[in-house]
Design an enzyme around this catalytic site. Sequence first.
Site, PDB file in Angstrom:
ATOM      1  N   LEU A 180       0.844  -1.198   0.000  1.00 43.49           N
ATOM      2  CA  LEU A 180       0.000   0.000   0.000  1.00 43.49           C
ATOM      3  C   LEU A 180       0.881   1.251   0.000  1.00 43.49           C
ATOM      4  O   LEU A 180       0.833   2.076   0.902  1.00 43.49           O
ATOM      5  CB  LEU A 180      -0.935  -0.018   1.209  1.00 43.49           C
ATOM      6  CG  LEU A 180      -2.243   0.773   1.062  1.00 43.49           C
ATOM      7  CD1 LEU A 180      -3.072   0.223  -0.084  1.00 43.49           C
ATOM      8  CD2 LEU A 180      -3.044   0.732   2.350  1.00 43.49           C
ATOM      9  N   GLY A 181       1.677   1.356  -1.066  1.00 42.77           N
ATOM     10  CA  GLY A 181       2.478   2.555  -1.264  1.00 42.77           C
ATOM     11  C   GLY A 181       1.703   3.575  -2.076  1.00 42.77           C
ATOM     12  O   GLY A 181       0.472   3.644  -1.998  1.00 42.77           O
ATOM     13  N   SER A 182       2.403   4.363  -2.896  1.00 44.52           N
ATOM     14  CA  SER A 182       1.740   5.429  -3.643  1.00 44.52           C
ATOM     15  C   SER A 182       0.760   4.868  -4.671  1.00 44.52           C
ATOM     16  O   SER A 182      -0.372   5.358  -4.799  1.00 44.52           O
ATOM     17  CB  SER A 182       2.775   6.330  -4.320  1.00 44.52           C
ATOM     18  OG  SER A 182       3.612   5.578  -5.192  1.00 44.52           O
ATOM     19  N   ILE A 183       1.175   3.817  -5.405  1.00 43.85           N
ATOM     20  CA  ILE A 183       0.266   3.228  -6.393  1.00 43.85           C
ATOM     21  C   ILE A 183      -0.871   2.501  -5.682  1.00 43.85           C
ATOM     22  O   ILE A 183      -2.039   2.634  -6.050  1.00 43.85           O
ATOM     23  CB  ILE A 183       1.015   2.265  -7.339  1.00 43.85           C
ATOM     24  CG1 ILE A 183       2.078   3.024  -8.148  1.00 43.85           C
ATOM     25  CG2 ILE A 183       0.028   1.587  -8.294  1.00 43.85           C
ATOM     26  CD1 ILE A 183       2.903   2.148  -9.075  1.00 43.85           C
ATOM     27  N   SER A 204       4.233  -3.019   7.270  1.00 43.78           N
ATOM     28  CA  SER A 204       3.713  -2.736   8.606  1.00 43.78           C
ATOM     29  C   SER A 204       2.321  -2.144   8.480  1.00 43.78           C
ATOM     30  O   SER A 204       1.920  -1.667   7.411  1.00 43.78           O
ATOM     31  CB  SER A 204       4.627  -1.757   9.352  1.00 43.78           C
ATOM     32  OG  SER A 204       4.740  -0.538   8.635  1.00 43.78           O
ATOM     33  N   ARG A 260       6.188  -6.829  -9.761  1.00 41.50           N
ATOM     34  CA  ARG A 260       7.320  -7.515 -10.364  1.00 41.50           C
ATOM     35  C   ARG A 260       6.929  -8.975 -10.588  1.00 41.50           C
ATOM     36  O   ARG A 260       6.233  -9.584  -9.762  1.00 41.50           O
ATOM     37  CB  ARG A 260       8.567  -7.441  -9.474  1.00 41.50           C
ATOM     38  CG  ARG A 260       9.234  -6.078  -9.402  1.00 41.50           C
ATOM     39  CD  ARG A 260       9.897  -5.721 -10.727  1.00 41.50           C
ATOM     40  NE  ARG A 260      10.665  -4.475 -10.653  1.00 41.50           N
ATOM     41  CZ  ARG A 260      10.188  -3.279 -10.937  1.00 41.50           C
ATOM     42  NH1 ARG A 260       8.912  -3.167 -11.291  1.00 41.50           N
ATOM     43  NH2 ARG A 260      10.942  -2.203 -10.871  1.00 41.50           N
ATOM     44  N   GLU A 289      10.902 -12.014 -18.127  1.00 41.67           N
ATOM     45  CA  GLU A 289      10.577 -11.104 -19.237  1.00 41.67           C
ATOM     46  C   GLU A 289      11.740 -11.013 -20.228  1.00 41.67           C
ATOM     47  O   GLU A 289      12.906 -11.019 -19.812  1.00 41.67           O
ATOM     48  CB  GLU A 289      10.272  -9.713 -18.669  1.00 41.67           C
ATOM     49  CG  GLU A 289       9.028  -9.680 -17.810  1.00 41.67           C
ATOM     50  CD  GLU A 289       8.806  -8.310 -17.181  1.00 41.67           C
ATOM     51  OE1 GLU A 289       9.592  -7.375 -17.484  1.00 41.67           O
ATOM     52  OE2 GLU A 289       7.878  -8.165 -16.385  1.00 41.67           O
ATOM     53  N   HIS A 307       4.589  -5.152 -19.591  1.00 47.69           N
ATOM     54  CA  HIS A 307       5.268  -4.338 -18.580  1.00 47.69           C
ATOM     55  C   HIS A 307       5.215  -2.850 -18.935  1.00 47.69           C
ATOM     56  O   HIS A 307       6.234  -2.160 -18.992  1.00 47.69           O
ATOM     57  CB  HIS A 307       6.727  -4.786 -18.411  1.00 47.69           C
ATOM     58  CG  HIS A 307       7.311  -4.376 -17.090  1.00 47.69           C
ATOM     59  ND1 HIS A 307       8.290  -5.101 -16.445  1.00 47.69           N
ATOM     60  CD2 HIS A 307       7.049  -3.322 -16.274  1.00 47.69           C
ATOM     61  CE1 HIS A 307       8.608  -4.502 -15.303  1.00 47.69           C
ATOM     62  NE2 HIS A 307       7.866  -3.423 -15.188  1.00 47.69           N
ATOM     63  N   ALA A 309       2.441  -0.857 -17.486  1.00 46.10           N
ATOM     64  CA  ALA A 309       1.330  -0.346 -16.680  1.00 46.10           C
ATOM     65  C   ALA A 309       1.513   1.103 -16.240  1.00 46.10           C
ATOM     66  O   ALA A 309       0.545   1.860 -16.180  1.00 46.10           O
ATOM     67  CB  ALA A 309       1.119  -1.238 -15.460  1.00 46.10           C
TER      68      ALA A 309
END
Length: 343
Positions: A180-183, A204, A260, A289, A307, A309
Site C-alpha cells: 500500500l504505497g503510492s500506487i 507494517s 514484479r 521477461e 510491462h 502499466a
Amino acid sequence: MGELVVDELEVQQYQEEVEEINGLSPLVLLYGPTSLLSVFGSEALENKFRFLKPWENPQVPIHEFLLTHAMNVKACLCLGKTELDAKAIQCLPSLEIVVTCAAGLNHIDLVECRRRGILVTNAGNVYAIDGADYCVGLLLDVLRRVSAGDRYVRSGMWPLKGEYRLGSKLNGKRVGIIGLGSIGTEVMKRLLGFNCKISYNSRSKKPWIPYPYYSSVYDLAVNNDVLILLCSLTDETFHVINKEVLAALGKDGVVINIGRGPLIDEKELVRCLVNDEIAGAGLDVFENEPEVPKELLTLDNVVLSPHKAVFTPESFIELQELIVGNLEAYFMKKPLLSLYKNE
C-alpha cells in the site's frame, strides 16, 4: 629528494573548483544503455549535466571503464532496470548519490549503498496515477472479459456461436492489496468508487488506513476475492504468491500483478489457471521477461500486458522533471525530492 605525496581528495576538490570556474555542468555517470535516456527525453538533462556514458564504449568491460574514468564521479543516474551491484558500486569510491528512473529498486544493491552512506532516489509518486488507472483497467478487463470478448467478435465467432459468456461484476468485490504505497493508495481510492471492500498487506500496519490489515498474505487471500500485487520485490516477497496462497484464494479468485514478475510463483499460477483452480489473472509483469509461459497465451481468463502499466507520455515528462530536480537538489545541497529511506 623526498617522494611526492598526492592527496586524492585535494586533487578532486581542485578539479571541482576548476570546473566551477570554467562554468562546466556537473558530471553524472549514466549507468545503462544510452538509448533509454531518450525514452523520457534527454534534451533537458543534457542541457544541465555532463554525462559519462560507459555503454557507448561496449568494447571496454564496465568495471574497467568505471575504474579508469569514473573514480571521481559523485552522482549516478541508473537507467531502466540496469543492475547496479556491489562490484560496480565498489568501483565508484566517490559515489554519493544514485538517482533511478524506477519505482522498484531490486536492481540496485541497497545493502552496499546503505553501508557506504550513498543516497538513493526513486521515481517517487510519478507512476502512481497511471499505474493505478491501468491496474483497475486490468481488473475490469479480467472480470468482465473485455479483451476475450473483443477477440470473440474479431474472430467472427459471434454470428456462428451466439452470445459470449458473461463476466463478473467488480462492484462490491473484496479486494486485498499487497503493498500500500503510492500506487496502492491510488488503487484503493479507485476501488472504493466501486464499493469494493478493501483490506491490505504491507511491511507494517498503517494507522491512518481504516481498512483491515493482514500481516500474512495467506490470511489476506482467505478473506478476499481479488489479490493485487503492488509491493517491491525483495527476498521476503519473492514468490509471495505461492501454491498455498492461490489455494486459499480459491476457484473464484483473481490475481492482478503490476509489481514484479517474481512476486508470483509463475509455474503454480499457470497450473492453477489451466486447471480452473482460480478464476483469472491480469499480468503486466512476468518472471522471465520478455518470455511469457506459452500456456497463458491461449487462456481467455488471462489478460497479458508487456510491462507498460505505469508508462505514459505524461508520466515520462513528470519523470524527467523529477530526475532533473533530484540531481539539481543534490548538486545545490538541497533536500532531495524522492529520497528512498534505505533502512
